[in-house]
Every structure is written in structure tokens, then in C-alpha cells.
Scaffold this motif. Structure first.
Motif, PDB file in Angstrom:
ATOM      1  N   TYR A  83       3.564   4.219  17.443  1.00  0.00           N
ATOM      2  CA  TYR A  83       2.440   5.063  17.050  1.00  0.00           C
ATOM      3  C   TYR A  83       2.714   6.546  17.355  1.00  0.00           C
ATOM      4  O   TYR A  83       3.399   6.887  18.312  1.00  0.00           O
ATOM      5  N   LEU A  84       2.134   7.410  16.538  1.00  0.00           N
ATOM      6  CA  LEU A  84       2.052   8.849  16.793  1.00  0.00           C
ATOM      7  C   LEU A  84       3.400   9.462  17.166  1.00  0.00           C
ATOM      8  O   LEU A  84       3.531  10.146  18.182  1.00  0.00           O
ATOM      9  N   GLN A  85       4.398   9.257  16.323  1.00  0.00           N
ATOM     10  CA  GLN A  85       5.723   9.819  16.566  1.00  0.00           C
ATOM     11  C   GLN A  85       5.714  11.314  16.220  1.00  0.00           C
ATOM     12  O   GLN A  85       5.139  11.727  15.216  1.00  0.00           O
ATOM     13  N   GLU A  86       6.365  12.105  17.070  1.00  0.00           N
ATOM     14  CA  GLU A  86       6.442  13.547  16.827  1.00  0.00           C
ATOM     15  C   GLU A  86       7.408  13.842  15.695  1.00  0.00           C
ATOM     16  O   GLU A  86       8.417  13.151  15.513  1.00  0.00           O
ATOM     17  N   ARG A 131       1.719   0.101   9.712  1.00  0.00           N
ATOM     18  CA  ARG A 131       1.043   1.195  10.413  1.00  0.00           C
ATOM     19  C   ARG A 131       1.070   2.505   9.622  1.00  0.00           C
ATOM     20  O   ARG A 131       0.358   3.436   9.958  1.00  0.00           O
ATOM     21  N   LYS A 132       1.919   2.560   8.613  1.00  0.00           N
ATOM     22  CA  LYS A 132       2.054   3.803   7.840  1.00  0.00           C
ATOM     23  C   LYS A 132       0.976   3.958   6.772  1.00  0.00           C
ATOM     24  O   LYS A 132       0.840   5.026   6.181  1.00  0.00           O
ATOM     25  N   ASP A 133       0.230   2.898   6.536  1.00  0.00           N
ATOM     26  CA  ASP A 133      -0.826   2.982   5.526  1.00  0.00           C
ATOM     27  C   ASP A 133      -1.982   2.074   5.935  1.00  0.00           C
ATOM     28  O   ASP A 133      -2.210   1.018   5.345  1.00  0.00           O
ATOM     29  N   VAL A 134      -2.708   2.506   6.972  1.00  0.00           N
ATOM     30  CA  VAL A 134      -3.870   1.755   7.437  1.00  0.00           C
ATOM     31  C   VAL A 134      -5.086   2.184   6.620  1.00  0.00           C
ATOM     32  O   VAL A 134      -5.327   3.379   6.434  1.00  0.00           O
ATOM     33  N   THR A 192       2.758   8.799  12.676  1.00  0.00           N
ATOM     34  CA  THR A 192       3.033  10.220  12.834  1.00  0.00           C
ATOM     35  C   THR A 192       1.967  10.892  13.696  1.00  0.00           C
ATOM     36  O   THR A 192       0.786  10.524  13.644  1.00  0.00           O
ATOM     37  N   ILE A 193       2.391  11.864  14.471  1.00  0.00           N
ATOM     38  CA  ILE A 193       1.475  12.595  15.347  1.00  0.00           C
ATOM     39  C   ILE A 193       0.421  13.341  14.558  1.00  0.00           C
ATOM     40  O   ILE A 193      -0.667  13.647  15.063  1.00  0.00           O
TER      41      ILE A 193
END
Length: 263
Positions: free
Chosen positions: A28-31, A184-187, A206-207
Motif C-alpha cells: 500500500y501507498l508506495q512512494e 489494489r490498483k483499482d479499488v 501509490t502514495i
């Protein structure tokens, strides 16, 4: 024939290896690359929830003299809690027209109002029709927690979080997290509006998701998580599973080769 078979096997192995689920698919929430920093400023704030039809409201009226407002709190909801079940029987239900039936005041139109706006509305009507300023009224309006539903590659069910502000990461954690095979890329977030439902998309890998207007969920949201294409194809989700698939397929192809050669 051997050369052709080797080419087919190599192609199949390449496809299966590419189908493995990687960290980029599940973290989750990768910079963003090259944008790493010790901290970052987020500008997205949760929009206040606006009441919909069928919502349950807890309305509590207080004054210097509790006896004066007892008629407005007949079930003493404040002491029995504001659970969804309690409010179903003792709270105020927003009907199909967007109204609630309030003691003495009658019907009040609250559709599309925030809880803060309903507090002001109820207090103003009470002062206009029933009380004087000297009563020092205090009105509180609450929802029975934040309700939402999850479906797909996530713990399925209806959940309640007793907070006014909940982000989608908290909601997913409460539901038991998204499975490794979940996209997770298209919730998808299916949200209720006065004019109907709308579908919104958010990329949680993505962050930048933290700056999205849909990062904070709202009451009655439906969170839908689709499976990754890898799962749909039935290939391995981990390197070990993929290796097992490759070995099995290789055995079949080898057996097929010797069978054809023997004919």
C-alpha cells in the motif's frame, strides 16, 4: 520438433513468470520513484457526510433543567448508547422524502444536511416554537457509527466503525485486509448521493491515494475489490506456486512429445 517444443516451453515459462504477484501489486501507498521525502503534506480532507434517506439519527437535547427537555429524549438514548440496533428502534429515521418526525416540532427536512447543520436546525426550531434563550439549549446529532460494506477479494460483510472520520486503509484493515489476489490498483467505491449511486476508483498502491477525495470513506459506502488477472487466469500467485505450475506443464508437454515421437 525438439526445437519447436523448446520454444513453446520457453514461451510458457516466460508468461507464467510474468504472472507472479509482486510487491508492487500488494504494498500500500508506495512512494513515487525519485520523490521520496521524510514527510509530505496532504491536502485532501474528508468532506462532511450529508444525510441520506433511511439514515438513523440520534438527536439529544439538553438544557439547564433536564425536565424541560425530557419529552425530546423519551428513550434516553444518551445512556443506552448510539448503536445501530438501538437507533433502529429509538432514533429518528430519515424517510423517503428526507424528513424526520420530531416531537412537538413535527416534520423536519434534513436530507442533504450535515449533522452540524441538523443541530442548528433543531435548536433554532425549538427556540422559535417552544423555548426561550434562557433555557440554554444544547443539541447533539450523531450517526450510529460509520457503516460500510466490503465485497470481492476482501473480508466480505457490513462493518461499523465508531468514528466520524475513517480513511479507506482503516476500513480495509477493519474488514480483514485485501487478499494477495485482490487488485489494489483499482479499488471501487460505490457511494450514495441524493440523486443516486456513483462509482469511484482509487489506486491504493501509490502514495497519491492519500490526496484523493475518496481516501476518506463515507457512511453507506460499498468497497469492491476485483481479483487480479493473474488469479482469473488460474496461474500461481507466488514464485513457488508458479514453479509448481511450470513443472506440471513441463511434464505434460514432455509426455506429449514422447507420445508423438513414438507414433
Amino acid at each position: 520438433m525438439v526445437k519447436q517444443l523448446s520454444l513453446v516451453i520457453s514461451l510458457v515459462i516466460s508468461i507464467l513468470c510474468a504472472s507472479c504477484i509482486t510487491n508492487k501489486d500488494i504494498v500500500y501507498l508506495q512512494e513515487n520513484t525519485g520523490k521520496a521525502a521524510d514527510s509530505m503534506q496532504l491536502y485532501a480532507l474528508p468532506k462532511p457526510y450529508r444525510v441520506q434517506t433511511n439514515d438513523q439519527l440520534s438527536i439529544n437535547v439538553k438544557a439547564i433543567d433536564p425536565e424541560l427537555v425530557s419529552i425530546f429524549n423519551p428513550t434516553n438514548i444518551s445512556s443506552s448508547g448510539t448503536s445501530e440496533q438501538t437507533l433502529y428502534f429509538n432514533g429518528y429515521t430519515v424517510d423517503a422524502h428526507g424528513d424526520i418526525e420530531f416531537p412537538i416540532l413535527g416534520k423536519l427536512h434534513v436530507l442533504g444536511y450535515t449533522t452540524d447543520e441538523i443541530e442548528v436546525l433543531v435548536k433554532e426550531e425549538l427556540l422559535k416554537q417552544y423555548f426561550k434563550e434562557t433555557a440554554q439549549l444544547y443539541v447533539t446529532v450523531k450517526l450510529p457509527g460509520l457503516n460500510y460494506t466490503t465485497l470481492g477479494e476482501i473480508g466480505t460483510g457490513t462493518h461499523v466503525i465508531y468514528k466520524d472520520r475513517v480513511n479507506i486503509i482503516e476500513a480495509i484493515a477493519q474488514a480483514g485486509d485485501i487478499s494477495k489476489a485482490g487488485n489494489r490498483k483499482d479499488v471501487l467505491i460505490i457511494r450514495q448521493y441524493p440523486d443516486g449511486q456513483r462509482i469511484h476508483h482509487i489506486d491504493l498502491t501509490t502514495i497519491d491515494a492519500m490526496a484523493s477525495e475518496f481516501y476518506y470513506i463515507q457512511n453507506n459506502d460499498l468497497i469492491l475489490v476485483k481479483p487480479l488477472v493473474r488469479k482469473t487466469l488460474g496461474v500461481g500467485q507466488t514464485p513457488l506456486q508458479t514453479l509448481s505450475t511450470i513443472v506440471s506443464l513441463g511434464s505434460v508437454l514432455t509426455g506429449l512429445y514422447f507420445l508423438i515421437k513414438g507414433l
